[in-house]
Motif scaffolding. Structure first.
Motif, PDB file in Angstrom:
ATOM      1  N   LEU A  15       1.311   2.901  -3.350  1.00 42.56           N
ATOM      2  CA  LEU A  15       0.036   3.217  -3.977  1.00 42.56           C
ATOM      3  C   LEU A  15      -0.646   4.414  -3.332  1.00 42.56           C
ATOM      4  O   LEU A  15      -1.309   5.191  -3.997  1.00 42.56           O
ATOM      5  CB  LEU A  15      -0.899   2.010  -3.905  1.00 42.56           C
ATOM      6  CG  LEU A  15      -0.501   0.812  -4.739  1.00 42.56           C
ATOM      7  CD1 LEU A  15      -1.463  -0.342  -4.481  1.00 42.56           C
ATOM      8  CD2 LEU A  15      -0.465   1.143  -6.208  1.00 42.56           C
ATOM      9  N   LYS A  16      -0.506   4.554  -2.038  1.00 40.39           N
ATOM     10  CA  LYS A  16      -1.190   5.628  -1.313  1.00 40.39           C
ATOM     11  C   LYS A  16      -0.227   6.816  -1.182  1.00 40.39           C
ATOM     12  O   LYS A  16       0.302   7.108  -0.119  1.00 40.39           O
ATOM     13  CB  LYS A  16      -1.628   5.115   0.055  1.00 40.39           C
ATOM     14  CG  LYS A  16      -2.508   6.044   0.832  1.00 40.39           C
ATOM     15  CD  LYS A  16      -3.908   6.060   0.315  1.00 40.39           C
ATOM     16  CE  LYS A  16      -4.747   6.926   1.234  1.00 40.39           C
ATOM     17  NZ  LYS A  16      -6.121   6.903   0.987  1.00 40.39           N
ATOM     18  N   LEU A  53      -6.824  -1.357  -6.502  1.00 40.90           N
ATOM     19  CA  LEU A  53      -5.415  -1.172  -6.860  1.00 40.90           C
ATOM     20  C   LEU A  53      -4.509  -2.114  -6.076  1.00 40.90           C
ATOM     21  O   LEU A  53      -3.548  -2.662  -6.620  1.00 40.90           O
ATOM     22  CB  LEU A  53      -4.993   0.275  -6.616  1.00 40.90           C
ATOM     23  CG  LEU A  53      -5.439   1.286  -7.658  1.00 40.90           C
ATOM     24  CD1 LEU A  53      -5.100   2.703  -7.203  1.00 40.90           C
ATOM     25  CD2 LEU A  53      -4.789   1.004  -8.996  1.00 40.90           C
ATOM     26  N   LEU A  54      -4.818  -2.302  -4.798  1.00 39.92           N
ATOM     27  CA  LEU A  54      -4.017  -3.225  -3.992  1.00 39.92           C
ATOM     28  C   LEU A  54      -4.140  -4.654  -4.495  1.00 39.92           C
ATOM     29  O   LEU A  54      -3.148  -5.389  -4.539  1.00 39.92           O
ATOM     30  CB  LEU A  54      -4.444  -3.155  -2.522  1.00 39.92           C
ATOM     31  CG  LEU A  54      -3.886  -1.978  -1.748  1.00 39.92           C
ATOM     32  CD1 LEU A  54      -4.540  -1.876  -0.381  1.00 39.92           C
ATOM     33  CD2 LEU A  54      -2.394  -2.101  -1.598  1.00 39.92           C
ATOM     34  N   ARG A  88     -11.579   2.034  -4.592  1.00 37.90           N
ATOM     35  CA  ARG A  88     -10.544   2.096  -5.631  1.00 37.90           C
ATOM     36  C   ARG A  88      -9.193   1.646  -5.078  1.00 37.90           C
ATOM     37  O   ARG A  88      -8.437   0.943  -5.742  1.00 37.90           O
ATOM     38  CB  ARG A  88     -10.450   3.505  -6.185  1.00 37.90           C
ATOM     39  CG  ARG A  88      -9.429   3.596  -7.295  1.00 37.90           C
ATOM     40  CD  ARG A  88      -9.395   4.963  -7.911  1.00 37.90           C
ATOM     41  NE  ARG A  88      -8.372   4.988  -8.930  1.00 37.90           N
ATOM     42  CZ  ARG A  88      -8.459   5.637 -10.041  1.00 37.90           C
ATOM     43  NH1 ARG A  88      -9.535   6.333 -10.310  1.00 37.90           N
ATOM     44  NH2 ARG A  88      -7.485   5.618 -10.905  1.00 37.90           N
ATOM     45  N   LEU A  89      -8.873   2.047  -3.847  1.00 36.66           N
ATOM     46  CA  LEU A  89      -7.617   1.627  -3.232  1.00 36.66           C
ATOM     47  C   LEU A  89      -7.573   0.111  -3.082  1.00 36.66           C
ATOM     48  O   LEU A  89      -6.547  -0.518  -3.358  1.00 36.66           O
ATOM     49  CB  LEU A  89      -7.448   2.299  -1.870  1.00 36.66           C
ATOM     50  CG  LEU A  89      -6.175   1.954  -1.111  1.00 36.66           C
ATOM     51  CD1 LEU A  89      -4.951   2.410  -1.886  1.00 36.66           C
ATOM     52  CD2 LEU A  89      -6.196   2.602   0.262  1.00 36.66           C
ATOM     53  N   ASN A  90      -8.688  -0.494  -2.677  1.00 36.47           N
ATOM     54  CA  ASN A  90      -8.746  -1.955  -2.566  1.00 36.47           C
ATOM     55  C   ASN A  90      -8.493  -2.619  -3.916  1.00 36.47           C
ATOM     56  O   ASN A  90      -7.759  -3.609  -4.003  1.00 36.47           O
ATOM     57  CB  ASN A  90     -10.100  -2.398  -2.023  1.00 36.47           C
ATOM     58  CG  ASN A  90     -10.268  -2.080  -0.559  1.00 36.47           C
ATOM     59  OD1 ASN A  90      -9.310  -1.762   0.132  1.00 36.47           O
ATOM     60  ND2 ASN A  90     -11.496  -2.134  -0.090  1.00 36.47           N
ATOM     61  N   GLN A  94     -11.947   4.277  -0.767  1.00 36.68           N
ATOM     62  CA  GLN A  94     -11.493   2.987  -0.266  1.00 36.68           C
ATOM     63  C   GLN A  94     -11.676   1.880  -1.302  1.00 36.68           C
ATOM     64  O   GLN A  94     -10.822   1.018  -1.451  1.00 36.68           O
ATOM     65  CB  GLN A  94     -12.252   2.627   1.017  1.00 36.68           C
ATOM     66  CG  GLN A  94     -11.738   1.380   1.699  1.00 36.68           C
ATOM     67  CD  GLN A  94     -10.336   1.534   2.225  1.00 36.68           C
ATOM     68  OE1 GLN A  94      -9.999   2.564   2.771  1.00 36.68           O
ATOM     69  NE2 GLN A  94      -9.524   0.514   2.069  1.00 36.68           N
ATOM     70  N   MET A 128       0.818  -1.205   0.000  1.00 34.26           N
ATOM     71  CA  MET A 128       0.000   0.000   0.000  1.00 34.26           C
ATOM     72  C   MET A 128       0.861   1.269   0.000  1.00 34.26           C
ATOM     73  O   MET A 128       0.449   2.294  -0.525  1.00 34.26           O
ATOM     74  CB  MET A 128      -0.932   0.012   1.208  1.00 34.26           C
ATOM     75  CG  MET A 128      -1.940   1.127   1.157  1.00 34.26           C
ATOM     76  SD  MET A 128      -3.202   1.033   2.412  1.00 34.26           S
ATOM     77  CE  MET A 128      -2.280   1.184   3.896  1.00 34.26           C
ATOM     78  N   MET A 175      -8.350   9.368  -2.711  1.00 36.74           N
ATOM     79  CA  MET A 175      -8.858   8.159  -3.344  1.00 36.74           C
ATOM     80  C   MET A 175      -9.842   7.440  -2.417  1.00 36.74           C
ATOM     81  O   MET A 175      -9.624   7.346  -1.212  1.00 36.74           O
ATOM     82  CB  MET A 175      -7.682   7.218  -3.647  1.00 36.74           C
ATOM     83  CG  MET A 175      -8.062   5.995  -4.415  1.00 36.74           C
ATOM     84  SD  MET A 175      -6.694   4.836  -4.662  1.00 36.74           S
ATOM     85  CE  MET A 175      -5.293   5.858  -4.902  1.00 36.74           C
ATOM     86  N   ARG A 218      -2.771  10.855  -4.236  1.00 36.16           N
ATOM     87  CA  ARG A 218      -3.883   9.911  -4.169  1.00 36.16           C
ATOM     88  C   ARG A 218      -4.558   9.907  -2.804  1.00 36.16           C
ATOM     89  O   ARG A 218      -5.275   8.967  -2.465  1.00 36.16           O
ATOM     90  CB  ARG A 218      -3.378   8.504  -4.472  1.00 36.16           C
ATOM     91  CG  ARG A 218      -2.915   8.342  -5.903  1.00 36.16           C
ATOM     92  CD  ARG A 218      -2.484   6.930  -6.124  1.00 36.16           C
ATOM     93  NE  ARG A 218      -2.155   6.698  -7.518  1.00 36.16           N
ATOM     94  CZ  ARG A 218      -1.403   5.712  -7.940  1.00 36.16           C
ATOM     95  NH1 ARG A 218      -0.892   4.861  -7.090  1.00 36.16           N
ATOM     96  NH2 ARG A 218      -1.156   5.559  -9.215  1.00 36.16           N
ATOM     97  N   THR A 219      -4.365  10.898  -1.996  1.00 44.72           N
ATOM     98  CA  THR A 219      -4.939  10.896  -0.648  1.00 44.72           C
ATOM     99  C   THR A 219      -6.455  11.003  -0.661  1.00 44.72           C
ATOM    100  O   THR A 219      -7.105  10.650   0.319  1.00 44.72           O
ATOM    101  CB  THR A 219      -4.361  12.034   0.210  1.00 44.72           C
ATOM    102  OG1 THR A 219      -4.556  13.258  -0.477  1.00 44.72           O
ATOM    103  CG2 THR A 219      -2.903  11.806   0.499  1.00 44.72           C
TER     104      THR A 219
END
Length: 108
Positions: A55-56, A71-72, A67-69, A65, A52, A63, A60-61
């Motif tokens: 990616l974070k 991407l992860l 979308r972050l999931n 949750q 993470m 972004m 991208r702050t």
């Protein structure tokens, strides 16, 4: 030396217990199952946190949750996703809808 108990002896003993005592046995069995499936290390969660970090980033702050999931997931399973053909994925996307096909056409 203690006598060996059979399954029948254990069943008779459990039947003599009150309802509250039997529910405790059920909770104990559930706890035992949870302990048996616990991972022996936290390596998987460590890898996820390390993945993470790049990616974070600051841009991208904001972004969400979800979308972050996503991407992860792509990052963690990149050995599988690197083999995808973008053209095949795009053609699969547009072929699912007549409207998409009329807007995007086929990719080559």
């Amino acid at each position: 030396m203690s006598p060996t108990l059979s399954f029948h002896d254990i069943r008779k003993y459990i039947q003599t217990l009150s309802e509250a005592e039997r529910s405790l046995i059920s909770e104990g069995v559930t706890l035992l199952k949870l302990v048996l499936v616990l991972p022996s290390t936290n390596a998987v969660s460590e890898r996820s946190c390390i993945a993470m970090r790049p990616l974070k980033t600051y841009p991208r702050t904001t972004m969400k949750q979800k979308r972050l999931n996503h991407l992860l997931l792509l990052h963690v399973h990149k050995d599988h996703t690197d083999n995808f053909s973008c053209v095949e994925v795009a053609n699969s996307f547009v072929s699912n809808s007549e409207h998409r096909l009329s807007v995007f056409g086929h990719f080559h």
